[in-house]
Design a protein around this motif. Structure first.
Motif, mmCIF file in Angstrom:
data_model
loop_
_atom_site.group_PDB
_atom_site.id
_atom_site.type_symbol
_atom_site.label_atom_id
_atom_site.label_comp_id
_atom_site.label_asym_id
_atom_site.label_seq_id
_atom_site.Cartn_x
_atom_site.Cartn_y
_atom_site.Cartn_z
ATOM 1 N N PHE A 301 -103.579 -1.844 12.861
ATOM 2 C CA PHE A 301 -103.030 -0.540 12.497
ATOM 3 C C PHE A 301 -103.396 0.472 13.574
ATOM 4 O O PHE A 301 -104.417 0.315 14.259
ATOM 5 N N ASP A 302 -102.575 1.507 13.681
ATOM 6 C CA ASP A 302 -102.943 2.602 14.579
ATOM 7 C C ASP A 302 -103.748 3.626 13.792
ATOM 8 O O ASP A 302 -103.551 3.767 12.579
ATOM 9 N N THR A 303 -104.620 4.323 14.491
ATOM 10 C CA THR A 303 -105.336 5.419 13.839
ATOM 11 C C THR A 303 -104.297 6.352 13.207
ATOM 12 O O THR A 303 -103.299 6.682 13.845
ATOM 13 N N GLY A 304 -104.504 6.729 11.973
ATOM 14 C CA GLY A 304 -103.549 7.624 11.301
ATOM 15 C C GLY A 304 -102.519 6.871 10.470
ATOM 16 O O GLY A 304 -101.841 7.463 9.641
ATOM 17 N N GLU A 305 -102.380 5.560 10.714
ATOM 18 C CA GLU A 305 -101.403 4.767 9.954
ATOM 19 C C GLU A 305 -102.114 4.203 8.724
ATOM 20 O O GLU A 305 -103.076 3.433 8.856
ATOM 21 N N ASP A 306 -101.670 4.586 7.537
ATOM 22 C CA ASP A 306 -102.383 4.174 6.330
ATOM 23 C C ASP A 306 -102.390 2.656 6.147
ATOM 24 O O ASP A 306 -101.432 1.978 6.499
ATOM 25 N N ILE A 307 -103.482 2.157 5.589
ATOM 26 C CA ILE A 307 -103.649 0.721 5.402
ATOM 27 C C ILE A 307 -103.530 0.407 3.914
ATOM 28 O O ILE A 307 -104.289 0.943 3.100
ATOM 29 N N ALA A 308 -102.584 -0.455 3.564
ATOM 30 C CA ALA A 308 -102.475 -0.872 2.157
ATOM 31 C C ALA A 308 -103.235 -2.181 1.998
ATOM 32 O O ALA A 308 -102.970 -3.153 2.707
ATOM 33 N N VAL A 309 -104.199 -2.171 1.084
ATOM 34 C CA VAL A 309 -104.912 -3.415 0.755
ATOM 35 C C VAL A 309 -104.258 -3.940 -0.516
ATOM 36 O O VAL A 309 -104.295 -3.308 -1.563
ATOM 37 N N ASN A 310 -103.596 -5.082 -0.386
ATOM 38 C CA ASN A 310 -102.862 -5.669 -1.526
ATOM 39 C C ASN A 310 -103.784 -6.646 -2.232
ATOM 40 O O ASN A 310 -104.263 -7.597 -1.627
ATOM 41 N N VAL A 311 -104.050 -6.391 -3.491
ATOM 42 C CA VAL A 311 -105.031 -7.193 -4.220
ATOM 43 C C VAL A 311 -104.350 -7.911 -5.380
ATOM 44 O O VAL A 311 -103.562 -7.312 -6.117
ATOM 45 N N GLU A 312 -104.641 -9.189 -5.521
ATOM 46 C CA GLU A 312 -104.141 -9.930 -6.682
ATOM 47 C C GLU A 312 -105.318 -10.523 -7.426
ATOM 48 O O GLU A 312 -106.250 -11.057 -6.814
ATOM 49 N N LEU A 313 -105.272 -10.401 -8.744
ATOM 50 C CA LEU A 313 -106.396 -10.828 -9.581
ATOM 51 C C LEU A 313 -105.965 -11.915 -10.551
ATOM 52 O O LEU A 313 -104.802 -11.971 -10.955
ATOM 53 N N LYS A 314 -106.918 -12.737 -10.928
ATOM 54 C CA LYS A 314 -106.639 -13.782 -11.922
ATOM 55 C C LYS A 314 -107.740 -13.701 -12.972
ATOM 56 O O LYS A 314 -108.932 -13.663 -12.618
ATOM 57 N N ARG A 315 -107.316 -13.680 -14.241
ATOM 58 C CA ARG A 315 -108.300 -13.567 -15.319
ATOM 59 C C ARG A 315 -108.622 -14.969 -15.831
ATOM 60 O O ARG A 315 -107.723 -15.731 -16.177
ATOM 61 N N ASN A 316 -109.910 -15.316 -15.852
ATOM 62 C CA ASN A 316 -110.310 -16.646 -16.319
ATOM 63 C C ASN A 316 -111.006 -16.601 -17.670
ATOM 64 O O ASN A 316 -111.408 -17.630 -18.192
ATOM 65 N N SER A 317 -111.222 -15.418 -18.216
ATOM 66 C CA SER A 317 -111.866 -15.320 -19.530
ATOM 67 C C SER A 317 -111.389 -14.030 -20.203
ATOM 68 O O SER A 317 -110.563 -13.313 -19.659
#
Ligand code: ATP
Length: 422
Positions: A301-317
């Motif tokens: 990424f360039d400085t100033g370019e927002d970073i999207a952290v894409n998170v996926e979760l799995k529920r085991n309980s």
């Protein structure tokens, strides 16, 4: 016209499983009646074909131990293929391992003559070019010292200075620039670029993607097992970063290359590092990847370019409320920032077994490599479900140099009207 051509080249190395290196090992092998050496074969290049045309600058990249140096040694005729053809048209000057071709006990001066002659220069030509070589290396005061007293950077300076002065048709560079200091690296790059402008051919191996990006017209990527993928510098750097930084391919990923082959290869090679992972996994992080805010997967990424952290979760309980925590560390392990959803008054409530969300980082980071930590805790933060400590990496580039340090913090200048500074 192809100056370098590999046609169905195979190269493998023999690995001796029970080779005795010491008297103790010989004794044990004798006692255990292991007379016969067990030999295994390690394939490094498998049916590799490519062409490099005159005037091209081609990068060769790939993970550690995938056969980049072996490819260069085949071009330089230090090694020979087991089968297939390696055709090279033109005078090759190869800068392989740091210090290769140097004799430790000889002085710098003596080594210039020795190394120059290995690279095919006559004594008269080396004598003529000697001052220029030493001046380029900036090593005037060290030329009468034995090179065993040189640092690896000094070795590289001298070797590069000789190699570039051989006036080759094909220049081969294996990683060595990395040991030089920044100023000398810059000088080497300028020299390589001027070499490029003269229409010479360059084959360049590096793990420094910034340098590959800057120098190379296109890139050959060697993947584990010895197959290659060829493509544009951008595509191949993307592929490299995905593999090395373990960016997980998204489910409906667009192929990186034109023919879709690259996507297949990404999946084949993907492995997720588990060494810094802990937690009871009542809920787990099944996937994380970086993208821009429009969803284009990348980890540069360039400085100033927002970073999207894409998170996926799995529920085991039977857990329905979680807190997501994150941290960003810079190289040198400095914590740049860290917080969690609870601090931002957010408790994530998951109703189904899988869930996904994005964390958008306002990117005030300056140039560098950063590591990302992701954590999931119970809503009271007592139970640790899944902690991936510094398992993901992204890079930040700076278009213009407008500051030093880790972050760009906005400042305002307050200069009074009456100030004599106006
Ligand atoms: N002379 C040799 N005998 C046996 N195995 C070898 C020999 N030279 C290289 N290898 C093995 O072949 C594989 C490829 O080595 P090579 O040096 O070409 O990799 P590389 O891609 O340049 O790696 P790196 O990025 O770490 O420099 C490695 O597993 C290495 O251990």
């Amino acid at each position: 016209m192809a100056v370098i051509e590999f046609k169905n080249v195979n190269k493998r190395f023999k690995l001796y499983q029970n080779l005795s290196y010491s008297i103790k090992e010989i004794f044990i092998n004798t006692m255990l009646r292991r007379w016969r050496l067990q030999v295994a074969y390690h394939p490094v290049l498998t049916d590799v074909s490519f062409r490099i045309e005159k005037g091209e600058t081609v990068g060769i990249i790939g993970e550690n131990g995938t056969g980049k140096s072996t490819t260069l040694k085949l071009i330089s005729k230090i090694l020979y293929a087991d089968s297939g053809d390696v055709l090279v048209n033109g005078k090759v000057s190869a800068l392989l391992e740091v210090g290769a071709g140097f004799q430790p006990d000889l002085t710098g001066r003596e080594n210039v003559f020795l190394y120059g002659s290995i690279l095919g220069l006559s004594k008269a030509t080396i004598t003529k070019k000697y001052d220029e070589i030493v001046a380029f290396a900036e090593m005037e005061e060290f030329m009468n010292s034995p090179v065993k007293n040189y640092s690896s950077g000094m070795y590289m300076r001298l070797a590069f200075a000789v190699a570039i002065n051989v006036d080759p048709d094909i220049l081969i560079i294996d990683e060595v620039l990395a040991v030089g200091d920044e100023a000398f690296q810059k000088k080497c790059i300028e020299k390589i670029l001027s070499f490029k402008r003269q229409g010479k051919t360059i084959v360049f191996v590096s793990h420094d993607m910034g340098m590959v990006d800057r120098i190379c017209d296109r890139v050959i990527f060697i993947k584990k097992g010895g197959h290659i993928v060829e493509g544009s510098t951008d595509d191949m750097i993307n592929l490299y970063r995905r593999l090395v930084y373990n960016i997980v391919d998204e489910p409906e990923a667009q192929p990186v290359g034109e023919n879709g082959k690259v996507k297949l290869m990404l999946h084949e090679s993907h492995s997720h590092p588990m060494n810094n992972r802990y937690g009871n996994r009542k809920v787990e992080i099944s996937r994380i990847y970086f993208s821009d805010v429009d969803g284009n997967i990348k980890n540069r990424f360039d400085t100033g370019e927002d970073i999207a952290v894409n998170v996926e979760l799995k529920r085991n309980s039977d857990v329905h409320e979680i807190v997501f925590g994150y941290a960003v560390h810079s190289e040198g392990d400095v914590l740049v920032t860290g917080s969690n959803s609870r601090n931002h008054r957010i408790i994530l409530k998951n109703q189904s077994d899988t869930a996904r969300f994005r964390l958008i980082i306002s990117n005030v980071l300056l140039e560098g490599r950063y590591q990302f930590t992701a954590e999931i805790h119970s809503s009271d933060q007592i139970d640790q479900y899944d902690i991936l400590d510094r398992q993901y990496e992204f890079m930040v580039d700076q278009e213009t140099v407008d500051g030093n340090g880790l972050v760009k913090i906005p400042v305002a200048w307050d200069i009074p009207e009456e100030s004599s500074l106006r």
